[in-house]
Design a protein around this motif. Structure first.
Motif, mmCIF file in Angstrom:
data_model
loop_
_atom_site.group_PDB
_atom_site.id
_atom_site.type_symbol
_atom_site.label_atom_id
_atom_site.label_comp_id
_atom_site.label_asym_id
_atom_site.label_seq_id
_atom_site.Cartn_x
_atom_site.Cartn_y
_atom_site.Cartn_z
ATOM 1 N N THR A 49 0.825 -1.215 0.000
ATOM 2 C CA THR A 49 0.000 0.000 0.000
ATOM 3 C C THR A 49 0.858 1.264 0.000
ATOM 4 O O THR A 49 0.462 2.277 -0.586
ATOM 5 C CB THR A 49 -0.949 0.018 1.203
ATOM 6 O OG1 THR A 49 -0.200 -0.169 2.411
ATOM 7 C CG2 THR A 49 -1.996 -1.081 1.088
ATOM 8 N N GLU A 50 2.014 1.205 0.634
ATOM 9 C CA GLU A 50 2.903 2.369 0.623
ATOM 10 C C GLU A 50 3.371 2.672 -0.796
ATOM 11 O O GLU A 50 3.456 3.842 -1.212
ATOM 12 C CB GLU A 50 4.106 2.136 1.537
ATOM 13 C CG GLU A 50 3.775 2.009 3.011
ATOM 14 C CD GLU A 50 3.269 0.622 3.403
ATOM 15 O OE1 GLU A 50 2.820 0.456 4.548
ATOM 16 O OE2 GLU A 50 3.326 -0.304 2.555
ATOM 17 N N PRO A 68 -1.650 0.591 6.434
ATOM 18 C CA PRO A 68 -0.294 0.122 6.151
ATOM 19 C C PRO A 68 -0.226 -1.357 5.789
ATOM 20 O O PRO A 68 -1.127 -2.143 6.116
ATOM 21 C CB PRO A 68 0.447 0.393 7.456
ATOM 22 C CG PRO A 68 -0.610 0.315 8.504
ATOM 23 C CD PRO A 68 -1.851 0.878 7.866
ATOM 24 N N SER A 69 0.854 -1.721 5.134
ATOM 25 C CA SER A 69 1.124 -3.134 4.867
ATOM 26 C C SER A 69 1.138 -3.910 6.181
ATOM 27 O O SER A 69 1.595 -3.416 7.208
ATOM 28 C CB SER A 69 2.482 -3.285 4.172
ATOM 29 O OG SER A 69 2.461 -2.724 2.893
#
Length: 275
Positions: A49-50, A68-69
């Protein structure tokens, strides 16, 4: 948490949008305000996702919210929201979606194995898709697993293919390895219970069992527990979500697996619409 370098993300955008977005440009959508959000179609563990955010930003969009991951989400959960010009969001859309889907697929499969064996370390091999190591490693870590070995440069793992070139008893070349690399653990792969026990008695620190069943792993553990120190017995090859618990029940505290790398990507729904 690993974050892919901008150079890698630039390359992904360049592959997908080398000379502009012909459809979006031809429709005259440039500059029109838009929103885009990503949602999980099924339960998954997020990864990448980042990087999805950076892709959107590089294309000219703006982040409004992201998880976040490593976050586990249920079906329907929105995990990324952004806004910006329609042409910018269209440029980032498919690259960011696909990256997140593949990474989250790996992370989800890794987490399932980790959850199946509480207290046991799950280590993933380097059998990731060639050219995708950075993202694969990040996905493995997001799933709660660790890497077995990143490559050939930092670990000692002696395969039968190595031993075919060696002469003398195992104790001799194991002792020689320990002199040459005293700070490293000596890992040796074995294809049978008898071979595993002999290598452990010769001084190997870790015995990697190549596609041996849980009952064989138990036999090796019982036959070598008198050694000081007793070796780590690590099943490898064929370790999956379906049999991980059986290996743990046999006494294995480390499982080596490639399974998270092989399977379908996660399914991410993208909604891109006028603001």
């Amino acid at each position: 948490m690993i974050v892919l370098p901008d150079s890698a993300l630039d390359a992904l955008l360049a592959q997908d949008v080398p000379y502009g977005d012909l459809t979006t440009d031809s429709l005259g959508l440039a500059g029109r305000p838009a929103t885009m959000h990503f949602a999980a179609r099924a339960a998954m563990v997020l990864a990448g996702t980042e990087e999805a955010v950076r892709l959107i930003e590089k294309a000219g969009g703006r982040l409004t919210q992201v998880l976040p991951s490593g976050t586990a989400v249920e079906a329907g959960a929105v995990f990324l929201e952004s806004d910006g010009p329609a042409d910018a969001l269209h440029r980032a859309w498919k690259v960011a979606q696909t990256l997140t889907e593949y990474a989250s697929g790996i992370a989800t499969r890794a987490r399932r194995i980790v959850d199946a064996v509480p207290g046991v370390t799950v280590a993933c091999t380097r059998k990731n898709f060639p050219g995708a190591k950075d993202l694969s490693v990040k996905a493995v870590m997001a799933g709660g697993a660790v890497m077995h070995r990143m490559g050939l440069s930092e670990t000692l793992l002696v395969f039968p293919e190595h031993r075919g070139f060696l002469s003398g008893p195992p104790g001799a070349w194991i002792a020689d390895l320990r002199r040459k690399a005293p700070e490293k653990k000596i890992v040796v792969e074995a294809g049978s219970v008898e071979e595993a026990v002999a290598l452990a008695e010769a001084g190997a620190d870790v015995i990697q069992l190549e596609k041996l069943p849980p009952e064989a792993a138990r036999a090796v553990i019982e036959a070598t527990r008198h050694l000081t120190p007793a070796p780590v017995v690590a099943p490898a090859g064929g370790v999956t979500e379906a049999n991980a618990a059986a290996y743990a029940a046999a006494g294995c505290r480390l499982l080596v697996t490639s399974a998270p790398f092989f399977g379908p990507p996660a399914d991410v729904k993208v909604t891109l619409q006028p603001a």
